[in-house]
Structure formats: C-alpha cells, structure tokens
Design a protein around this motif. Structure first.
Motif, short mmCIF file in Angstrom:
data_model
loop_
_atom_site.label_atom_id
_atom_site.label_comp_id
_atom_site.label_asym_id
_atom_site.label_seq_id
_atom_site.Cartn_x
_atom_site.Cartn_y
_atom_site.Cartn_z
N THR A 119 0.85 -1.20 -0.03
CA THR A 119 0.04 0.14 -0.08
C THR A 119 0.80 1.44 0.15
N ILE A 120 2.31 1.14 -0.02
CA ILE A 120 3.10 2.42 -0.14
C ILE A 120 3.87 2.25 -1.17
N ASN A 121 4.65 3.49 -1.34
CA ASN A 121 5.54 3.81 -2.15
C ASN A 121 7.02 3.46 -1.66
N PHE A 122 7.78 2.44 -2.30
CA PHE A 122 9.12 1.97 -1.48
C PHE A 122 10.06 1.65 -2.52
N ARG A 123 11.31 1.77 -2.22
CA ARG A 123 12.55 1.35 -3.39
C ARG A 123 13.60 0.86 -2.21
N PRO A 124 14.37 0.04 -2.77
CA PRO A 124 14.14 -0.92 -3.96
C PRO A 124 12.99 -1.78 -4.15
N LEU A 125 12.27 -2.06 -5.13
CA LEU A 125 11.29 -2.86 -5.20
C LEU A 125 11.44 -4.32 -4.54
N SER A 126 12.49 -4.84 -4.39
CA SER A 126 13.08 -6.13 -3.92
C SER A 126 12.88 -6.19 -2.32
#
Length: 150
Positions: A119-126
C-alpha cells in the motif's frame, strides 16, 4: 563523470515488521526506504550504518551479514549510487515521535508488515523479498525515482 556514491542501509525486521524511513523533509515525497546513508571515508561499512540508523531512528543496532546490493542512477543528473544492505537487529532504543534526525532529512520512521508494503511507495522494489527471505540478492541498475509531491 563522478564515481558512484556508496551507501549502507539496514534491513531491520522486528516482530515480523520491516523498518522504513521517509527521507524527504516536510512531505516532499511519499517514498519510503531502508534507513542508512552515505559512507564516510576511513570508517567501516558497519560503523557507518550503525551511525546512520541511530541518527535517523534513535535505535542502536548490531550490524550483521550483507543481504542486498542495489544500484540506482539518474543519467540526466549523472548520478549513480550503490547501496549495500545489511541485516541488522535492534540492541536498544525504541521508535518515538519525539526523535529528530540531527540532519533533518528523515521526517518519518515506521515498521510495516509485508502486506502493508503493498500500500506504500518504496524502493528498492526487492525489499519485501530481501526482508523476509535469507538469500543474498543483487538488483542491477534501476532508474532513480524522482520525488513526487503528496
């Protein structure tokens, strides 16, 4: 062209939740990432990471084994960063609403369940796989995500 910037980041899973920080002052972006930051010369990766985690969260951690190498870049800005992620455990402290990052970069810090990460925007995608699996991973060059206002 400048050499890549080196950063150390912490994977801290506590009570089956992953600690992330928002490193954009005053709500400039909704992007979350693992705590950590740039490596200072003549200091070990572990020492740098322990210092950065404490500055950003108020927590003291034991730095363990590496678990992810992630690269990102912005060709337009000629920016390239290599993040080395390490598994860490909390040895003292707790997240409090009164803790202030001395550099005023981290504005929020929070533990997320694996389901909440969707539900959130995060990085890195892994991050979810790295946090809950015990494998070493390498994420090749990805484009830098530009901050987006809320």
């Amino acid at each position: 062209m400048p050499t890549p910037r080196l950063a150390a980041r912490a994977i801290i899973v506590h009570n089956n939740r992953l600690l992330l920080v928002n490193a954009y002052p005053e709500g400039q972006s909704d992007l979350w990432c693992a705590p950590g930051g740039g490596v200072e010369n003549h200091s070990s990766l572990h020492d740098n990471l322990a210092r950065e985690v404490h500055e950003e969260t108020g927590l003291t951690v034991a730095v363990g084994a590496p678990c992810l190498i992630n690269e990102f870049h912005d060709p337009e800005l000629k920016f390239h960063q290599v993040d080395l992620f390490f598994r860490c455990t909390i040895t003292s402290g707790a997240l409090t609403s009164t803790w202030q990052d001395p550099e005023n970069i981290v504005s929020k810090r929070r533990f997320f369940t694996r389901a909440e990460l969707a539900t959130i925007n995060f990085r890195p995608l892994s991050l979810p796989e790295v946090a809950w699996d015990n494998e070493m991973r390498y994420d090749p060059l990805e484009l830098l995500l530009k901050p987006s206002a809320l």
